[in-house]
Design a protein around this motif. Structure first.
Motif, short mmCIF file in Angstrom:
data_model
loop_
_atom_site.label_atom_id
_atom_site.label_comp_id
_atom_site.label_asym_id
_atom_site.label_seq_id
_atom_site.Cartn_x
_atom_site.Cartn_y
_atom_site.Cartn_z
N ALA A 119 75.38 34.88 109.41
CA ALA A 119 75.32 36.25 108.89
C ALA A 119 74.23 37.06 109.58
O ALA A 119 73.12 36.58 109.77
CB ALA A 119 75.08 36.22 107.39
N ALA A 123 77.01 41.08 104.90
CA ALA A 123 78.19 40.37 105.41
C ALA A 123 79.00 39.82 104.25
O ALA A 123 78.51 39.67 103.13
CB ALA A 123 77.75 39.24 106.35
N THR A 162 79.92 43.06 107.47
CA THR A 162 80.56 42.36 108.58
C THR A 162 81.29 41.13 108.05
O THR A 162 80.75 40.38 107.24
CB THR A 162 79.51 41.91 109.61
OG1 THR A 162 78.81 43.08 110.10
CG2 THR A 162 80.16 41.20 110.77
#
Length: 202
Positions: A119, A123, A162
């Protein structure tokens, strides 16, 4: 991630948990508890702390036996996560706070550790189908901003998180249905879930 990681794990009251888990020999409350305990047990070695948000006294007793702190909070998933996030953020302004779903009975400690290491900033890990979310991480010192429910993977990506997609199938395999449970069993279930599936008297 370089910062310490603390996880919030919401656990529904057992009589309301896993309503889609239907099967002739499936005891939903027992399995929901086993899922949560196996999930948390797998996470404990690789994070600083786990805070469960639950109002179920039976869950609290079992968590206490694991040495896991619990707090009573709202029943709704995002509301419980925001509540738990507030508790953890008040204790450490610079940590990473994560939201981990409580229904990952095949979770492997090493796979969670790999995802945490991968990460960068805020995330999330999508579920097996790619639509839901099993893990959401804040930036160090940042907001969690959970948007679980429905197409949460799209919502989390749209909010700037993300996607974490890598060699960690057990982290992506949450269980809502009997078919999910069958597929999770192929990965290898945690000890409590496996025991809960053994018929009485066998």
């Amino acid at each position: 991630m370089g910062a310490e990681v603390d996880l919030v794990v919401p656990v529904k009251t057992l009589d309301r948990a896993k309503s889609r888990l239907v099967g002739a020999r499936l005891d939903r409350p027992t399995l929901a508890l086993a899922f949560a305990l196996d999930t948390i047990s797998a996470a404990l070695p690789v994070v600083r702390s786990v805070l469960a948000v639950t109002s179920d006294p039976a869950v609290v007793v079992e968590l206490r036996a694991l040495g896991v702190e619990s707090v009573a909070g709202p029943e709704g998933l995002n509301e419980a996560l925001r509540f738990g996030f507030g508790v953890l953020r008040s204790r450490d302004a610079g940590s990473v706070v994560g939201a981990l779903q409580a229904d990952l009975p095949a979770l492997r400690t090493g796979e969670l550790a790999a995802a945490l290491a991968a990460a960068r900033g805020r995330a999330f890990c999508p579920d097996r189908q790619g639509t839901g979310t099993t893990l959401l991480l804040s930036e160090p010192g940042g907001e969690l901003a959970p948007a679980f429910g429905g197409a949460s993977a799209v919502a989390h990506m749209a909010s700037g998180a993300t996607a974490l997609v890598g060699p960690w199938p057990s982290l992506r395999h949450d269980v809502d249905t009997a078919e999910d449970l069958r597929l999770a069993a192929n990965l290898g279930l945690g000890a409590r879930t496996a025991a809960a599936l053994i018929p009485v008297g066998s």
